[in-house]
Design a protein around this motif. Structure first.
Motif, PDB file in Angstrom:
ATOM      1  N   ASP A   1       0.905  -1.314   0.061  1.00 23.40           N
ATOM      2  CA  ASP A   1       0.047   0.140   0.066  1.00 23.40           C
ATOM      3  C   ASP A   1       0.904   1.342   0.008  1.00 23.40           C
ATOM      4  OD1 ASP A   1      -2.299   1.519  -0.079  1.00 23.40           O
ATOM      5  OD2 ASP A   1      -2.963   0.519   1.793  1.00 23.40           O
ATOM      6  N   MET A   2       0.279   2.411  -0.697  1.00 22.65           N
ATOM      7  CA  MET A   2       0.986   3.623  -0.586  1.00 22.65           C
ATOM      8  C   MET A   2       0.278   4.674  -0.764  1.00 22.65           C
ATOM      9  SD  MET A   2       4.155   4.465  -3.204  1.00 22.65           S
ATOM     10  CE  MET A   2       3.442   3.624  -4.547  1.00 22.65           C
ATOM     11  N   LYS A   3       0.625   5.843  -0.179  1.00 22.25           N
ATOM     12  CA  LYS A   3      -0.270   7.186  -0.143  1.00 22.25           C
ATOM     13  C   LYS A   3       0.737   8.134  -0.089  1.00 22.25           C
ATOM     14  CE  LYS A   3      -3.261   6.834   3.160  1.00 22.25           C
ATOM     15  NZ  LYS A   3      -4.089   6.921   4.518  1.00 22.25           N
ATOM     16  N   TYR A   4       0.447   8.996  -1.042  1.00 25.30           N
ATOM     17  CA  TYR A   4       1.181  10.532  -0.996  1.00 25.30           C
ATOM     18  C   TYR A   4       0.446  11.282  -0.468  1.00 25.30           C
ATOM     19  CZ  TYR A   4       3.620  14.492  -3.475  1.00 25.30           C
ATOM     20  OH  TYR A   4       4.129  15.431  -3.669  1.00 25.30           O
ATOM     21  N   MET A   5       0.628  11.999   0.618  1.00 20.48           N
ATOM     22  CA  MET A   5      -0.076  12.767   1.460  1.00 20.48           C
ATOM     23  C   MET A   5       0.915  14.077   2.133  1.00 20.48           C
ATOM     24  SD  MET A   5      -0.490  10.300   4.493  1.00 20.48           S
ATOM     25  CE  MET A   5      -1.472  11.415   5.633  1.00 20.48           C
ATOM     26  N   THR A   6       0.098  14.990   2.565  1.00 22.29           N
ATOM     27  CA  THR A   6       0.846  15.955   3.596  1.00 22.29           C
ATOM     28  C   THR A   6       0.233  15.551   4.960  1.00 22.29           C
ATOM     29  OG1 THR A   6       0.569  17.836   1.948  1.00 22.29           O
ATOM     30  CG2 THR A   6       1.098  18.202   4.059  1.00 22.29           C
ATOM     31  N   ALA A   7       1.158  15.227   5.708  1.00 26.93           N
ATOM     32  CA  ALA A   7       0.702  14.812   6.976  1.00 26.93           C
ATOM     33  C   ALA A   7       0.285  16.007   7.953  1.00 26.93           C
ATOM     34  CB  ALA A   7       1.924  14.150   7.860  1.00 26.93           C
ATOM     35  N   SER A   8      -0.883  15.630   8.454  1.00 27.57           N
ATOM     36  CA  SER A   8      -1.425  16.415   9.416  1.00 27.57           C
ATOM     37  C   SER A   8      -0.598  16.473  10.852  1.00 27.57           C
ATOM     38  CB  SER A   8      -2.745  16.305   9.567  1.00 27.57           C
ATOM     39  OG  SER A   8      -2.810  15.040  10.487  1.00 27.57           O
ATOM     40  N   LYS A   9      -0.797  17.642  11.504  1.00 28.00           N
ATOM     41  CA  LYS A   9      -0.164  17.885  12.660  1.00 28.00           C
ATOM     42  C   LYS A   9      -0.588  16.656  13.843  1.00 28.00           C
ATOM     43  CE  LYS A   9       0.810  21.009  16.621  1.00 28.00           C
ATOM     44  NZ  LYS A   9       0.447  22.223  17.266  1.00 28.00           N
ATOM     45  N   GLU A  10      -1.814  16.493  13.804  1.00 26.91           N
ATOM     46  CA  GLU A  10      -2.402  15.527  14.642  1.00 26.91           C
ATOM     47  C   GLU A  10      -1.933  14.109  14.475  1.00 26.91           C
ATOM     48  OE1 GLU A  10      -6.919  15.230  15.835  1.00 26.91           O
ATOM     49  OE2 GLU A  10      -6.838  14.003  14.241  1.00 26.91           O
TER      50      GLU A  10
ATOM     51  N   ARG B   1       5.702  19.871   6.970  1.00 30.32           N
ATOM     52  CA  ARG B   1       6.290  20.819   6.132  1.00 30.32           C
ATOM     53  C   ARG B   1       5.872  20.438   4.558  1.00 30.32           C
ATOM     54  NH1 ARG B   1      12.885  20.677   6.219  1.00 30.32           N
ATOM     55  NH2 ARG B   1      12.959  19.181   4.104  1.00 30.32           N
ATOM     56  N   SER B   2       5.720  19.479   4.128  1.00 33.97           N
ATOM     57  CA  SER B   2       5.588  19.376   2.814  1.00 33.97           C
ATOM     58  C   SER B   2       5.092  17.822   2.644  1.00 33.97           C
ATOM     59  CB  SER B   2       6.891  19.659   1.800  1.00 33.97           C
ATOM     60  OG  SER B   2       7.961  18.936   2.265  1.00 33.97           O
ATOM     61  N   PRO B   3       4.873  17.147   1.316  1.00 31.29           N
ATOM     62  CA  PRO B   3       4.318  15.820   1.241  1.00 31.29           C
ATOM     63  C   PRO B   3       5.289  14.832   1.586  1.00 31.29           C
ATOM     64  CG  PRO B   3       3.563  17.258  -0.700  1.00 31.29           C
ATOM     65  CD  PRO B   3       4.704  17.990   0.179  1.00 31.29           C
ATOM     66  N   ILE B   4       4.676  13.743   2.126  1.00 30.91           N
ATOM     67  CA  ILE B   4       5.433  12.623   2.365  1.00 30.91           C
ATOM     68  C   ILE B   4       4.851  11.376   1.627  1.00 30.91           C
ATOM     69  CG2 ILE B   4       5.964  13.352   4.720  1.00 30.91           C
ATOM     70  CD1 ILE B   4       3.962  11.230   5.648  1.00 30.91           C
ATOM     71  N   VAL B   5       5.351  10.262   1.712  1.00 30.00           N
ATOM     72  CA  VAL B   5       5.023   8.954   1.020  1.00 30.00           C
ATOM     73  C   VAL B   5       4.732   8.087   2.297  1.00 30.00           C
ATOM     74  CG1 VAL B   5       5.121   7.218  -0.519  1.00 30.00           C
ATOM     75  CG2 VAL B   5       5.693   9.655  -1.267  1.00 30.00           C
ATOM     76  N   ALA B   6       3.737   7.570   2.687  1.00 22.95           N
ATOM     77  CA  ALA B   6       3.669   6.412   3.591  1.00 22.95           C
ATOM     78  C   ALA B   6       3.459   5.227   2.595  1.00 22.95           C
ATOM     79  CB  ALA B   6       2.174   6.751   4.351  1.00 22.95           C
ATOM     80  N   VAL B   7       4.324   3.940   3.197  1.00 26.18           N
ATOM     81  CA  VAL B   7       4.341   2.865   2.684  1.00 26.18           C
ATOM     82  C   VAL B   7       4.134   1.698   3.335  1.00 26.18           C
ATOM     83  CG1 VAL B   7       5.674   1.477   0.802  1.00 26.18           C
ATOM     84  CG2 VAL B   7       6.031   3.979   0.769  1.00 26.18           C
ATOM     85  N   VAL B   8       3.370   0.532   2.910  1.00 27.50           N
ATOM     86  CA  VAL B   8       3.390  -0.582   3.665  1.00 27.50           C
ATOM     87  C   VAL B   8       4.129  -1.463   2.718  1.00 27.50           C
ATOM     88  CG1 VAL B   8       1.947  -2.422   4.532  1.00 27.50           C
ATOM     89  CG2 VAL B   8       1.284  -0.101   4.626  1.00 27.50           C
ATOM     90  N   VAL B   9       5.218  -2.133   3.256  1.00 31.25           N
ATOM     91  CA  VAL B   9       5.862  -3.169   2.511  1.00 31.25           C
ATOM     92  C   VAL B   9       5.926  -4.358   3.331  1.00 31.25           C
ATOM     93  CG1 VAL B   9       7.410  -1.783   1.461  1.00 31.25           C
ATOM     94  CG2 VAL B   9       8.077  -2.869   3.763  1.00 31.25           C
ATOM     95  N   ALA B  10       5.583  -5.602   2.441  1.00 32.87           N
ATOM     96  CA  ALA B  10       5.765  -6.825   3.062  1.00 32.87           C
ATOM     97  C   ALA B  10       7.057  -7.733   2.648  1.00 32.87           C
ATOM     98  CB  ALA B  10       4.360  -7.668   2.808  1.00 32.87           C
ATOM     99  N   GLY B  11       7.240  -8.841   3.363  1.00 37.48           N
ATOM    100  CA  GLY B  11       8.150  -9.792   3.245  1.00 37.48           C
ATOM    101  C   GLY B  11       8.692 -10.494   4.440  1.00 37.48           C
ATOM    102  N   ASP B  12       9.539 -11.464   4.194  1.00 40.24           N
ATOM    103  CA  ASP B  12      10.121 -11.927   5.343  1.00 40.24           C
ATOM    104  C   ASP B  12      10.846 -11.470   6.208  1.00 40.24           C
ATOM    105  OD1 ASP B  12       8.970 -14.591   4.563  1.00 40.24           O
ATOM    106  OD2 ASP B  12      10.772 -15.274   3.451  1.00 40.24           O
TER     107      ASP B  12
END
Length: 133
Positions: A35-44, A68-79
């Protein structure tokens, strides 16, 4: 053991157009992006994510940096994904990270170290719930 972990590509990575280079390192090392999400993180969300650091001298700077600016949150899987991602990332301080780790290659400083990753299976579950509710 197939497990999932969370990675955040922090603002300095996104600002310097390193998303593809960094993600390819995880894939090249046998991890799968789930899963992956490009977003600007909220303070909360950021304060919830870094709650264990609340009250420490660097907490407010950390929150300002991540929002301060966008991030990318990523879920990675594997052993053994948690330990493998942490090894690929290197230590928190890029100057102390091993050769060819993501932080040694791309990190700017201790405070702008390009990536975050969960430090345990339990943290990974908690952090995935924060960023991918």
């Amino acid at each position: 053991m197939n497990e999932k972990t969370l990675i955040l590509l922090k603002p300095d990575a996104v600002e310097r157009n390193l998303i593809g280079k960094i993600l390819s390192e995880y894939e090249r090392n046998g991890l799968t992006i789930n899963d992956m999400k490009y977003m600007t993180a909220s303070k909360e969300i950021t304060e919830t994510h870094y709650a264990e650091h609340k009250g420490k001298p660097f907490f407010n700077r950390l929150v300002c940096y991540l929002t301060r600016s966008p991030i990318v949150a990523v879920v990675v899987a594997g052993d053994n994904a948690v330990s493998r991602v942490r090894a690929l990332n290197g230590t928190t301080n890029p100057a102390d990270s091993g050769d060819n780790t993501i932080r040694a290659l791309y990190g700017i400083s201790l405070s702008e170290n390009t990536v975050h990753s969960s430090d345990s299976v339990e943290s990974a579950k908690r952090e995935r719930a924060i960023w991918f509710n």
